[in-house]
Design a protein around this motif. Structure first.
Motif, mmCIF file in Angstrom:
data_model
loop_
_atom_site.group_PDB
_atom_site.id
_atom_site.type_symbol
_atom_site.label_atom_id
_atom_site.label_comp_id
_atom_site.label_asym_id
_atom_site.label_seq_id
_atom_site.Cartn_x
_atom_site.Cartn_y
_atom_site.Cartn_z
ATOM 1 N N PHE A 66 -10.347 -28.853 -17.207
ATOM 2 C CA PHE A 66 -10.796 -27.602 -18.024
ATOM 3 C C PHE A 66 -9.803 -26.639 -17.684
ATOM 4 O O PHE A 66 -9.326 -25.922 -18.787
ATOM 5 N N VAL A 67 -9.290 -26.440 -16.323
ATOM 6 C CA VAL A 67 -8.255 -25.466 -16.176
ATOM 7 C C VAL A 67 -6.958 -25.761 -16.641
ATOM 8 O O VAL A 67 -6.127 -24.893 -17.699
ATOM 9 N N ALA A 68 -6.588 -27.060 -16.588
ATOM 10 C CA ALA A 68 -5.506 -27.578 -17.523
ATOM 11 C C ALA A 68 -5.376 -27.321 -18.927
ATOM 12 O O ALA A 68 -4.470 -26.782 -19.649
ATOM 13 N N HIS A 69 -6.694 -27.634 -19.497
ATOM 14 C CA HIS A 69 -6.774 -27.415 -20.955
ATOM 15 C C HIS A 69 -6.807 -25.847 -21.264
ATOM 16 O O HIS A 69 -6.096 -25.658 -22.462
ATOM 17 N N ALA A 70 -7.196 -25.359 -20.508
ATOM 18 C CA ALA A 70 -7.509 -23.620 -20.891
ATOM 19 C C ALA A 70 -6.002 -23.023 -20.988
ATOM 20 O O ALA A 70 -5.818 -22.286 -21.773
ATOM 21 N N ALA A 71 -5.224 -23.424 -19.955
ATOM 22 C CA ALA A 71 -3.864 -22.901 -19.757
ATOM 23 C C ALA A 71 -3.099 -23.522 -20.931
ATOM 24 O O ALA A 71 -2.380 -22.510 -21.440
ATOM 25 N N LEU A 72 -3.327 -24.437 -21.644
ATOM 26 C CA LEU A 72 -2.739 -24.971 -22.819
ATOM 27 C C LEU A 72 -3.170 -24.322 -24.157
ATOM 28 O O LEU A 72 -2.538 -24.199 -25.143
ATOM 29 N N LYS A 73 -4.622 -24.163 -24.160
ATOM 30 C CA LYS A 73 -5.090 -23.771 -25.208
ATOM 31 C C LYS A 73 -5.600 -22.238 -25.529
ATOM 32 O O LYS A 73 -5.970 -21.796 -26.686
ATOM 33 N N VAL A 74 -5.849 -21.663 -24.439
ATOM 34 C CA VAL A 74 -6.399 -20.135 -24.603
ATOM 35 C C VAL A 74 -5.350 -19.151 -25.414
ATOM 36 O O VAL A 74 -5.807 -18.508 -26.372
ATOM 37 N N PRO A 75 -4.116 -19.417 -25.199
ATOM 38 C CA PRO A 75 -3.331 -18.720 -26.027
ATOM 39 C C PRO A 75 -3.355 -18.932 -27.637
ATOM 40 O O PRO A 75 -3.421 -18.044 -28.317
ATOM 41 N N VAL A 76 -3.282 -20.186 -27.788
ATOM 42 C CA VAL A 76 -3.581 -20.622 -29.301
ATOM 43 C C VAL A 76 -4.942 -20.189 -29.982
ATOM 44 O O VAL A 76 -5.091 -19.439 -30.774
ATOM 45 N N ALA A 77 -5.954 -20.290 -28.903
ATOM 46 C CA ALA A 77 -7.269 -19.622 -29.284
ATOM 47 C C ALA A 77 -7.244 -17.995 -29.642
ATOM 48 O O ALA A 77 -7.797 -17.753 -30.774
ATOM 49 N N LEU A 78 -6.668 -17.407 -28.797
ATOM 50 C CA LEU A 78 -6.552 -15.943 -29.096
ATOM 51 C C LEU A 78 -5.678 -15.681 -30.259
ATOM 52 O O LEU A 78 -6.191 -14.828 -31.118
ATOM 53 N N ARG A 79 -4.754 -16.307 -30.487
ATOM 54 C CA ARG A 79 -3.921 -16.256 -31.783
ATOM 55 C C ARG A 79 -4.737 -16.553 -33.002
ATOM 56 O O ARG A 79 -4.727 -15.866 -33.977
ATOM 57 N N ASN A 80 -5.465 -17.519 -32.861
ATOM 58 C CA ASN A 80 -6.129 -17.857 -34.158
ATOM 59 C C ASN A 80 -7.287 -16.927 -34.530
ATOM 60 O O ASN A 80 -7.419 -16.521 -35.639
ATOM 61 N N LEU A 81 -8.217 -16.423 -33.580
ATOM 62 C CA LEU A 81 -8.819 -15.052 -33.432
ATOM 63 C C LEU A 81 -8.369 -14.189 -33.880
ATOM 64 O O LEU A 81 -8.942 -13.190 -34.765
#
Length: 411
Positions: free
Chosen positions: A172-187
């Protein structure tokens, strides 16, 4: 061949739902980011509440190595601490199930994309995704089965859930590090970016994305409403229809509150607990003493209002317990001023936690009792007659019932 390829899950055209997209996934992902972080923290607090380095009986996890790092000696104040932390852990976990399932549904096309790895970064993302999905399903499933008292999994729940949670949270931590910036950009984006989640030929919509999010939120509220009452009493408990410890209290009167294991389930023989047969064996620095209930009643009696709170997330309100302080029993065997740890053994002959260990700070607390009565009457067999442990803020399994022996000393 092209038509056959389009019918395979690896084909972008196979997944036709118009709901899938980066913004829909991002909303669900950010909810899980907060929720799963709280779940992991409260899970670590539950681990600490067992005082796992006190004695091997309190921590049955083999070969845990660095994962078994010890946080701190679990406190006895506030007395409802474990009731709060474990109630949040279990209720939140159940509430997040619809969100988790919706999130997995929203990204399922990525599990089938070809080639499996386009670069090293992509390969790491795919591995983290597989561990994330597998770890999430395993951890949530074992947790739900434990809550429902369905022990169908191989081995003990405690180590299975422990290792599963660590695998899941690391992914979960590894995936969040990869995807949180993308998720924020999409929002933040005014227009949705197109990516591999957006179908190239979407089918006709049956519900809007906003409607789908409302549906997921409604499912989460339903899970909350049908489970949260297990941590309360009265009418609220009766709303916990999906919980074995929901519904009305099991009877009226002083002993009319929830139990986990009955005397019959634990194999307690009434002949062993009679006034004539039962003796408490207390061992310490100066030797061993044996005390019957009549002798225990001649010692100074104390009362304490404390709940029972269990790892399955259910709890009772404060019950009024009365008996002999553990620190006074320690004094009988040579520990007048410095009560140490204690190893507690039950008449129960099978099952986990037929014995348990308590830390010195728990023994020293004046509310920690070898209880003989509850709510003004003698304990019932199901509540631990002839005597049980009751300690503020301790997990229910460490409030040992049908106590046979107390061994005081550093563990």
């Amino acid at each position: 061949m092209r038509d056959l390829a389009s019918r395979l899950p690896s084909s972008p055209g196979f997944w036709r739902s118009p709901l899938r997209g980066p913004r829909f996934t991002a909303v669900l992902g950010l909810v899980l980011l907060v929720g799963i972080t709280v779940l992991f923290v409260t899970g670590l607090l539950s681990y600490a509440a067992y005082n796992p380095d006190l004695d091997p009986v309190n921590d049955k996890t083999p070969d845990k190595g660095l994962l078994g790092f010890y946080l701190f000696a679990w406190p006895t104040d506030p007395h409802w601490l474990y009731r709060l932390t474990q109630g949040v852990h279990v209720t939140l976990g159940l509430t997040l199930i619809p969100v988790l399932l919706a999130k997995l549904w929203s990204v399922v096309p990525r599990l089938f994309t070809l080639p499996p790895a386009r670069s090293l970064a992509h390969a790491l993302e795919r591995v983290s995704l597989l561990l994330l999905v597998g770890g999430a399903l395993f951890t949530f499933l074992t947790g739900v089965l434990n809550i429902q008292l369905d022990y169908v999994f191989p081995g003990s729940f405690y180590p299975l859930h422990f290792y599963g949670a660590w695998v899941f949270f690391a992914a979960f931590v590894a995936h969040a590090a990869l995807k949180v910036p993308v998720a924020l950009r999409n929002l933040r984006a005014m227009r949705e970016e197109r990516d591999d989640l957006v179908s190239p030929r979407p089918g006709p919509p049956t519900v809007s994305r906003r409607g789908a999010l409302w549906l997921v939120g409604g499912g989460a509220l339903l899970m909350f409403g049908t489970n949260a009452g297990r941590s309360f009493d009265g009418a609220l408990r009766e709303t916990a229809v999906l919980s074995p410890h929901g519904g009305p209290e099991p009877g009226n009167g002083p002993g009319g509150f929830q139990v986990n294991k009955t005397a019959a389930y634990a194999g307690i023989d009434p002949a062993e607990t009679s006034e004539d047969a039962w003796r408490l064996v207390v061992t310490g620095r100066t030797g061993t003493v044996r005390l019957g209930r009549a002798e225990l009643r001649r010692l100074e009696q104390y009362g304490a209002a404390l709940p029972i709170a269990c790892v399955e997330g259910w709890s009772t309100s404060d019950q009024w317990w009365r008996g002999v302080r553990l620190r006074d029993l320690a004094a009988l065997v040579g520990f007048e001023d410095d009560p140490p740890d204690v190893f507690v053994e039950s008449l129960q002959r099978r099952g986990a936690f037929r014995s348990g260990a308590l830390r010195a700070n728990q023994v020293a607390d004046p509310r920690s009792l070898l209880a003989l009565d509850v709510n003004g009457e003698a304990l019932s067999p199901d509540h631990g007659y002839p005597a049980r442990i009751i300690v503020p803020a301790a997990p229910g399994v460490l409030n040992t019932k049908w106590v046979a022996r107390l061994t005081f000393g550093d563990l």
